[in-house]
Design a protein around this motif. Structure first.
Motif, short mmCIF file in Angstrom:
data_model
loop_
_atom_site.label_atom_id
_atom_site.label_comp_id
_atom_site.label_asym_id
_atom_site.label_seq_id
_atom_site.Cartn_x
_atom_site.Cartn_y
_atom_site.Cartn_z
N MET A 1 21.76 10.21 -2.41
CA MET A 1 23.12 9.93 -2.86
C MET A 1 23.23 10.32 -4.32
O MET A 1 22.57 9.76 -5.19
CB MET A 1 23.44 8.43 -2.69
CG MET A 1 24.87 8.09 -3.00
SD MET A 1 25.19 6.31 -2.79
CE MET A 1 24.93 6.15 -1.03
N LYS A 2 24.03 11.31 -4.63
CA LYS A 2 24.15 11.83 -5.98
C LYS A 2 25.03 10.91 -6.83
O LYS A 2 26.08 10.45 -6.41
CB LYS A 2 24.75 13.23 -5.94
CG LYS A 2 24.80 13.91 -7.31
CD LYS A 2 25.36 15.31 -7.20
CE LYS A 2 25.42 15.97 -8.58
NZ LYS A 2 25.99 17.34 -8.50
N LEU A 3 24.58 10.68 -8.06
CA LEU A 3 25.34 9.83 -8.99
C LEU A 3 26.32 10.68 -9.78
O LEU A 3 25.95 11.67 -10.39
CB LEU A 3 24.38 9.12 -9.95
CG LEU A 3 25.02 8.30 -11.07
CD1 LEU A 3 25.77 7.11 -10.49
CD2 LEU A 3 23.96 7.83 -12.06
N GLU A 4 27.59 10.27 -9.77
CA GLU A 4 28.62 10.93 -10.57
C GLU A 4 28.94 10.07 -11.79
O GLU A 4 29.16 8.87 -11.66
CB GLU A 4 29.90 11.15 -9.75
CG GLU A 4 29.73 12.14 -8.61
CD GLU A 4 31.05 12.48 -7.94
OE1 GLU A 4 32.11 12.17 -8.53
OE2 GLU A 4 31.02 13.04 -6.83
N GLN A 5 28.95 10.70 -12.96
CA GLN A 5 29.30 9.99 -14.18
C GLN A 5 30.73 10.36 -14.57
O GLN A 5 31.09 11.53 -14.61
CB GLN A 5 28.32 10.34 -15.30
CG GLN A 5 26.90 9.86 -15.00
CD GLN A 5 25.92 10.27 -16.07
OE1 GLN A 5 25.88 11.42 -16.47
NE2 GLN A 5 25.13 9.32 -16.54
N SER A 280 11.11 3.08 2.23
CA SER A 280 11.81 3.70 3.36
C SER A 280 12.97 2.83 3.84
O SER A 280 14.05 3.32 4.15
CB SER A 280 10.84 3.94 4.52
OG SER A 280 9.82 4.85 4.15
N GLU A 281 12.73 1.52 3.91
CA GLU A 281 13.79 0.59 4.32
C GLU A 281 14.93 0.59 3.31
O GLU A 281 16.11 0.51 3.68
CB GLU A 281 13.21 -0.82 4.49
CG GLU A 281 12.30 -0.96 5.70
CD GLU A 281 11.52 -2.26 5.71
OE1 GLU A 281 11.02 -2.64 6.79
OE2 GLU A 281 11.40 -2.91 4.65
N PHE A 282 14.57 0.65 2.02
CA PHE A 282 15.59 0.69 0.96
C PHE A 282 16.47 1.94 1.10
O PHE A 282 17.68 1.87 1.03
CB PHE A 282 14.92 0.66 -0.42
CG PHE A 282 15.89 0.75 -1.56
CD1 PHE A 282 16.49 -0.40 -2.07
CD2 PHE A 282 16.19 1.96 -2.14
CE1 PHE A 282 17.38 -0.32 -3.13
CE2 PHE A 282 17.08 2.06 -3.20
CZ PHE A 282 17.67 0.90 -3.70
N LYS A 283 15.82 3.08 1.29
CA LYS A 283 16.57 4.33 1.41
C LYS A 283 17.46 4.34 2.64
O LYS A 283 18.62 4.77 2.60
CB LYS A 283 15.61 5.53 1.47
CG LYS A 283 16.30 6.89 1.34
CD LYS A 283 15.29 7.99 1.24
CE LYS A 283 15.97 9.34 1.03
NZ LYS A 283 16.57 9.47 -0.30
N LYS A 284 16.95 3.78 3.74
CA LYS A 284 17.72 3.71 4.97
C LYS A 284 18.93 2.78 4.82
O LYS A 284 20.04 3.08 5.28
CB LYS A 284 16.85 3.23 6.13
CG LYS A 284 17.54 3.21 7.48
CD LYS A 284 16.59 2.79 8.58
CE LYS A 284 17.28 2.79 9.93
NZ LYS A 284 16.37 2.36 11.03
N SER A 285 18.73 1.65 4.12
CA SER A 285 19.82 0.69 3.95
C SER A 285 20.90 1.24 3.03
O SER A 285 22.06 0.81 3.10
CB SER A 285 19.29 -0.62 3.38
OG SER A 285 18.85 -0.45 2.04
N ALA A 286 20.54 2.19 2.17
CA ALA A 286 21.52 2.78 1.25
C ALA A 286 22.26 3.95 1.85
O ALA A 286 23.24 4.44 1.27
CB ALA A 286 20.82 3.22 -0.04
N ALA A 287 21.80 4.45 2.99
CA ALA A 287 22.43 5.61 3.61
C ALA A 287 23.80 5.22 4.18
O ALA A 287 23.98 4.14 4.69
CB ALA A 287 21.55 6.16 4.74
N VAL A 288 24.74 6.14 4.04
CA VAL A 288 26.10 5.88 4.54
C VAL A 288 26.08 5.85 6.06
O VAL A 288 25.51 6.72 6.67
CB VAL A 288 27.07 6.95 4.05
CG1 VAL A 288 28.46 6.70 4.61
CG2 VAL A 288 27.10 7.00 2.55
#
Length: 288
Positions: A1-5, A280-288
């Motif tokens: 997930m790319k961060l936009e400033q 891995s669980e963190f990345k999965k939970s953050a996925a849209v």
């Protein structure tokens, strides 16, 4: 997930903005901005990502965010299926800390506001009685104009600064907001760790930066931060790992290496200790 400033004031042409957002679903990307932000969700549910934290949200959720803290609200999947009866509704207040001027923050009477803004760098979840009181004030604030908006904002900030109904969303490591402590002998330590967390950092080396013996440094560090230096270093590394997981497609072993861990197993163990889930669980939970 790319961060936009981004910078909110350049879009709204105002240093204080009160918006009643009504959409089919929340559409802002994962982003950060220098303005402080107060968000009160009136309708819809899903999950919100604030700094390192991935948590569910529902109607009544209220958070106060400090400057440059990355965040996004992601509605549940059903909101993206075009169901006309589903709506996302939130009252959002953006304001720049600079609107009050430097003299304001030097006043004895504003020290609690100063502390509130500092703590907001971790993200603050507002709960309990204070949540309901501020919700009522926000409903009135969207109807105000001109200087009345400033007065209403002052009332909300005063209430929040005095309240105990606050839960911090991130650990202190995410914001690493020790930049203002120029006279603190630990400030150079914080800066060094933030710039060199990928390297092996041994105690004798970090104590020398503070111009202390290792024993004296450990005692002083624990006294001032309420944690050991090793705990702090691991918090910083896990915090950086969260950013890599959210913003890049690097593999777990690559992220472990980038964050100063020699083995993926050690990285997984410490990440789970601090975050309550594996990388891995963190990345999965953050996925849209």
């Amino acid at each position: 997930m790319k961060l936009e400033q981004t910078k909110i004031t350049s879009y709204t042409n105002s240093t204080v903005s009160v918006l009643n957002r009504e959409e089919s679903f929340f559409q802002s990307p994962f982003h950060s901005h220098p303005e402080l932000e107060l968000v009160y969700v009136k309708e819809s549910f899903g999950k919100r990502i604030i700094g390192n934290s991935v948590m569910p949200f529902e109607p009544g959720d209220m958070v106060f965010l400090g400057s440059d803290l990355p965040h996004v609200w992601l509605n549940d999947e059903m909101y993206y299926q075009g169901i006309s009866t589903l709506k996302a509704n939130a009252i959002v207040v953006y304001f720049s800390k600079d609107i009050f001027g430097p003299a304001f923050y030097e006043l004895k009477e504003t020290q609690k506001i100063n502390e509130l803004f500092f703590q907001a760098g971790k993200g603050i979840s507002i709960i309990g009685k204070t949540n309901k009181q501020i919700a009522k004030k926000l409903e009135k604030l969207i109807l105000k104009k001109d200087f009345e908006v400033i007065i209403g904002l002052f009332e909300i900030l005063s209430l929040l600064s005095e309240s105990q109904d606050r839960v911090y969303i991130n650990n202190e490591a995410y914001s690493t907001a020790h930049k203002d402590s120029k006279k603190d002998r630990l400030s150079e330590v914080f800066q060094y760790v933030n710039e060199n967390y990928k390297k092996d950092i041994v105690l004798i080396e970090i104590a020398a930066i503070a111009n202390m013996t290792p024993t004296s440094f450990c005692r002083m560090f624990k006294l001032k931060t309420k944690k050991s230096f090793v705990e702090y270093l691991n918090e910083i590394r896990v915090s950086k790992a969260c950013k890599f997981l959210l913003e890049t497609d690097l593999s777990m072993s690559e992220i472990a290496y980038e964050c100063g861990y020699k083995t993926a197993s050690n990285f997984n163990k410490l990440f789970k200790k601090f975050m309550g889930m594996t990388p891995s669980e963190f990345k999965k939970s953050a996925a849209v």
